[in-house]
Write a protein that holds these residues in place. Structure first.
Motif, PDB file in Angstrom:
ATOM      1  N   SER A   1      39.844  36.806  44.079  1.00  0.00           N
ATOM      2  CA  SER A   1      41.141  37.428  44.276  1.00  0.00           C
ATOM      3  C   SER A   1      42.042  36.527  45.086  1.00  0.00           C
ATOM      4  N   ALA A   2      43.344  36.645  44.819  1.00  0.00           N
ATOM      5  CA  ALA A   2      44.317  35.893  45.605  1.00  0.00           C
ATOM      6  C   ALA A   2      44.440  36.483  47.005  1.00  0.00           C
ATOM      7  N   ASN A   3      44.016  37.743  47.147  1.00  0.00           N
ATOM      8  CA  ASN A   3      44.060  38.397  48.449  1.00  0.00           C
ATOM      9  C   ASN A   3      42.794  38.060  49.229  1.00  0.00           C
ATOM     10  N   LEU A   4      42.946  37.412  50.365  1.00  0.00           N
ATOM     11  CA  LEU A   4      41.792  37.026  51.161  1.00  0.00           C
ATOM     12  C   LEU A   4      41.057  38.259  51.679  1.00  0.00           C
TER      13      LEU A   4
ATOM     14  N   LEU B   1      36.963  41.897  33.062  1.00  0.00           N
ATOM     15  CA  LEU B   1      36.638  42.098  34.469  1.00  0.00           C
ATOM     16  C   LEU B   1      37.919  41.871  35.257  1.00  0.00           C
ATOM     17  N   GLY B   2      38.084  42.632  36.340  1.00  0.00           N
ATOM     18  CA  GLY B   2      39.263  42.484  37.181  1.00  0.00           C
ATOM     19  C   GLY B   2      40.544  43.012  36.556  1.00  0.00           C
ATOM     20  N   GLY B   3      41.661  42.686  37.200  1.00  0.00           N
ATOM     21  CA  GLY B   3      42.961  43.151  36.726  1.00  0.00           C
ATOM     22  C   GLY B   3      43.183  44.617  37.053  1.00  0.00           C
ATOM     23  N   VAL B   4      43.969  45.287  36.207  1.00  0.00           N
ATOM     24  CA  VAL B   4      44.247  46.714  36.373  1.00  0.00           C
ATOM     25  C   VAL B   4      43.755  47.452  35.131  1.00  0.00           C
ATOM     26  N   PRO B   5      43.407  48.729  35.270  1.00  0.00           N
ATOM     27  CA  PRO B   5      42.889  49.478  34.119  1.00  0.00           C
ATOM     28  C   PRO B   5      43.957  49.740  33.071  1.00  0.00           C
ATOM     29  N   ASP B   6      43.594  49.561  31.818  1.00  0.00           N
ATOM     30  CA  ASP B   6      44.489  49.918  30.718  1.00  0.00           C
ATOM     31  C   ASP B   6      44.195  51.357  30.303  1.00  0.00           C
TER      32      ASP B   6
ATOM     33  N   HIS C   1      50.645  49.437  41.291  1.00  0.00           N
ATOM     34  CA  HIS C   1      49.832  48.256  41.072  1.00  0.00           C
ATOM     35  C   HIS C   1      49.875  47.276  42.237  1.00  0.00           C
ATOM     36  N   ALA C   2      51.045  47.150  42.863  1.00  0.00           N
ATOM     37  CA  ALA C   2      51.180  46.175  43.944  1.00  0.00           C
ATOM     38  C   ALA C   2      50.311  46.552  45.135  1.00  0.00           C
ATOM     39  N   GLU C   3      49.982  47.850  45.258  1.00  0.00           N
ATOM     40  CA  GLU C   3      49.192  48.303  46.392  1.00  0.00           C
ATOM     41  C   GLU C   3      47.692  48.288  46.116  1.00  0.00           C
ATOM     42  N   VAL C   4      47.340  48.180  44.877  1.00  0.00           N
ATOM     43  CA  VAL C   4      45.934  48.238  44.499  1.00  0.00           C
ATOM     44  C   VAL C   4      45.316  46.847  44.561  1.00  0.00           C
ATOM     45  N   PRO C   5      44.190  46.689  45.239  1.00  0.00           N
ATOM     46  CA  PRO C   5      43.535  45.373  45.268  1.00  0.00           C
ATOM     47  C   PRO C   5      43.091  44.978  43.864  1.00  0.00           C
ATOM     48  N   GLN C   6      43.350  43.727  43.513  1.00  0.00           N
ATOM     49  CA  GLN C   6      43.030  43.267  42.158  1.00  0.00           C
ATOM     50  C   GLN C   6      42.227  41.979  42.192  1.00  0.00           C
ATOM     51  N   PHE C   7      41.205  41.939  41.353  1.00  0.00           N
ATOM     52  CA  PHE C   7      40.482  40.696  41.121  1.00  0.00           C
ATOM     53  C   PHE C   7      41.125  39.982  39.937  1.00  0.00           C
ATOM     54  N   GLN C   8      41.007  38.661  39.917  1.00  0.00           N
ATOM     55  CA  GLN C   8      41.569  37.887  38.811  1.00  0.00           C
ATOM     56  C   GLN C   8      40.962  38.364  37.488  1.00  0.00           C
ATOM     57  N   PRO C   9      41.807  38.692  36.482  1.00  0.00           N
ATOM     58  CA  PRO C   9      41.278  39.251  35.233  1.00  0.00           C
ATOM     59  C   PRO C   9      40.796  38.191  34.240  1.00  0.00           C
ATOM     60  N   TYR C  10      39.639  38.448  33.663  1.00  0.00           N
ATOM     61  CA  TYR C  10      39.072  37.608  32.603  1.00  0.00           C
ATOM     62  C   TYR C  10      38.546  38.519  31.503  1.00  0.00           C
ATOM     63  N   TYR C  11      38.700  38.064  30.258  1.00  0.00           N
ATOM     64  CA  TYR C  11      38.117  38.813  29.159  1.00  0.00           C
ATOM     65  C   TYR C  11      36.599  38.690  29.200  1.00  0.00           C
ATOM     66  N   ILE C  12      35.930  39.682  28.620  1.00  0.00           N
ATOM     67  CA  ILE C  12      34.473  39.655  28.489  1.00  0.00           C
ATOM     68  C   ILE C  12      34.135  39.510  27.009  1.00  0.00           C
ATOM     69  N   CYS C  13      33.378  38.467  26.678  1.00  0.00           N
ATOM     70  CA  CYS C  13      32.903  38.308  25.306  1.00  0.00           C
ATOM     71  C   CYS C  13      31.466  38.814  25.231  1.00  0.00           C
ATOM     72  N   VAL C  14      31.000  39.062  24.014  1.00  0.00           N
ATOM     73  CA  VAL C  14      29.712  39.712  23.821  1.00  0.00           C
ATOM     74  C   VAL C  14      28.781  38.843  22.987  1.00  0.00           C
TER      75      VAL C  14
ATOM     76  N   LEU D   1      40.675  51.896  44.992  1.00  0.00           N
ATOM     77  CA  LEU D   1      39.559  51.085  44.524  1.00  0.00           C
ATOM     78  C   LEU D   1      40.053  50.003  43.571  1.00  0.00           C
ATOM     79  N   ALA D   2      39.342  48.881  43.530  1.00  0.00           N
ATOM     80  CA  ALA D   2      39.682  47.775  42.634  1.00  0.00           C
ATOM     81  C   ALA D   2      38.892  47.911  41.339  1.00  0.00           C
ATOM     82  N   LEU D   3      39.535  47.578  40.219  1.00  0.00           N
ATOM     83  CA  LEU D   3      38.836  47.584  38.938  1.00  0.00           C
ATOM     84  C   LEU D   3      37.836  46.435  38.902  1.00  0.00           C
ATOM     85  N   VAL D   4      36.580  46.759  38.630  1.00  0.00           N
ATOM     86  CA  VAL D   4      35.548  45.737  38.495  1.00  0.00           C
ATOM     87  C   VAL D   4      35.412  45.326  37.032  1.00  0.00           C
ATOM     88  N   VAL D   5      35.193  46.302  36.153  1.00  0.00           N
ATOM     89  CA  VAL D   5      35.153  46.003  34.716  1.00  0.00           C
ATOM     90  C   VAL D   5      35.791  47.126  33.914  1.00  0.00           C
ATOM     91  N   GLN D   6      36.319  46.745  32.767  1.00  0.00           N
ATOM     92  CA  GLN D   6      36.794  47.669  31.746  1.00  0.00           C
ATOM     93  C   GLN D   6      35.998  47.352  30.487  1.00  0.00           C
TER      94      GLN D   6
END
Length: 312
Positions: free
Chosen positions: A266-269, A32-37, A133-146, A56-61
């Motif tokens: 996100s670090a961006n308020l 979740l978050g971060g930038v798309p790979d 990337h610097a212009e794209v809003p980003q949420f803090q990235p975390y891995y998703i486990c299943v 748009l901000a990446l919500v999930v990959q």
């Protein structure tokens, strides 16, 4: 005879993504978050909002190859994180889903191809544009486990469900004890079906009951399975548009859950998205034309949360 329910995999937030992973370590990860790979030879999607035209901000990959398929397969869900733009009011204009695929080849062959490949830029999808990337809003990235939903079947903690239903009873005048007594029955049990809950409330209760065993789930994955509706489905569910690539039908694949909302930090308020659940539908054939180099857009339905505060 009752229909056999397809297995459901639950996505849970895992460790934070450290640094900038590259190669297969990046694109075979769900997060979740971060930038798309990007998959090899496929452009990373960089969509803009249909409402405000901002990136748009990446919500999930989600890395989700299909059983028996020769393709690596990656899905990206994006949303507008600007205040007032990312909710259901903007509809699918502010939410986008993309599917990327590439043929699986032996690791040695992949390395040789990378060593000999010229350093050229990937083509940019028409009308999309890849934002820096610097212009794209980003949420803090975390891995998703299943985890498998059935693993939680015998460990349901109803305390949270009880608290939610107490609030529900105070607002709606519903018999809470009667509702709680039904939690030990399966969804298809006649006692549940014959309760005199209003139809909309019944859908909401069914949703709460189903997630009570694992309240922290942020994603439910069930290829060609049944979505878990938060509110009564509208005609939109029966009018899923055909795949833009092959013209075939789309099928339900996964949905994003309310617990994800509070995890998108996100670090961006001022960046935030609000939703009840996001239902993602993809090409039933998972079509991928030869030499396709740009992601294929899929379809999603936004269901707003009728009791948003309950999931905070």
């Amino acid at each position: 005879m009752a229909a056999v329910r397809k297995p459901v995999l639950l996505g849970l937030r895992d460790a934070a993504v450290q640094g900038c992973p590259k190669g297969p370590a990046a694109w075979t990860a769900s997060k979740l978050g971060g930038v798309p790979d990007a998959l090899p030879a496929v452009t990373a999607p960089g969509p803009r909002c249909g409402g405000c035209a901002e990136p748009l901000a990446l919500v999930v990959q989600v890395y989700c190859p299909l059983e028996g398929s020769p393709f690596h397969r990656l899905l990206h869900v994006f949303a507008c994180a600007r205040p007032g733009c990312g909710g259901g009011g903007s509809g699918t204009r502010s939410w986008k889903v993309f599917r990327s695929q590439c043929l699986q080849v032996p690791e040695k062959e992949t390395l040789n191809a990378q060593d000999s490949a010229p350093a050229v830029a990937h083509p940019v999808p028409s009308g999309e544009g890849l934002a820096v990337h610097a212009e794209v809003p980003q949420f803090q990235p975390y891995y998703i486990c299943v985890a498998e939903e059935e693993d939680y079947g015998n460990s349901v903690d109803l305390e949270h469900a009880r608290s939610l239903l107490q609030d529900y009873q105070q607002r709606e005048g519903v018999d809470m004890e009667h509702l709680l007594s039904l939690c030990s029955y399966s969804d298809g049990d006649e006692k549940y079906e014959k309760t005199n809950i209003k139809s909309g409330d019944q859908t909401f209760y069914k949703f709460m009951k189903r997630i009570a065993a694992c309240q922290e789930q942020i994603l439910r994955y069930s290829w060609s399975g049944e979505p878990l509706f938060l509110v009564c489905p509208t005609s939109e569910v029966s009018e899923i548009p055909a795949c833009s690539g092959c013209g075939g039908q789309r099928t339900f694949e996964f949905q994003l859950m309310p617990a994800l909302v509070s995890m998108l930090s996100s670090a961006n308020l001022g960046l935030a998205v609000e939703f009840g659940t996001i239902l993602v539908y993809t090409c039933e054939q998972s079509c991928w034309p030869p030499n396709q180099q740009t992601p294929m857009e899929e379809f999603c339905i936004i269901q707003e949360d009728p009791d948003e505060f309950l999931f905070k």
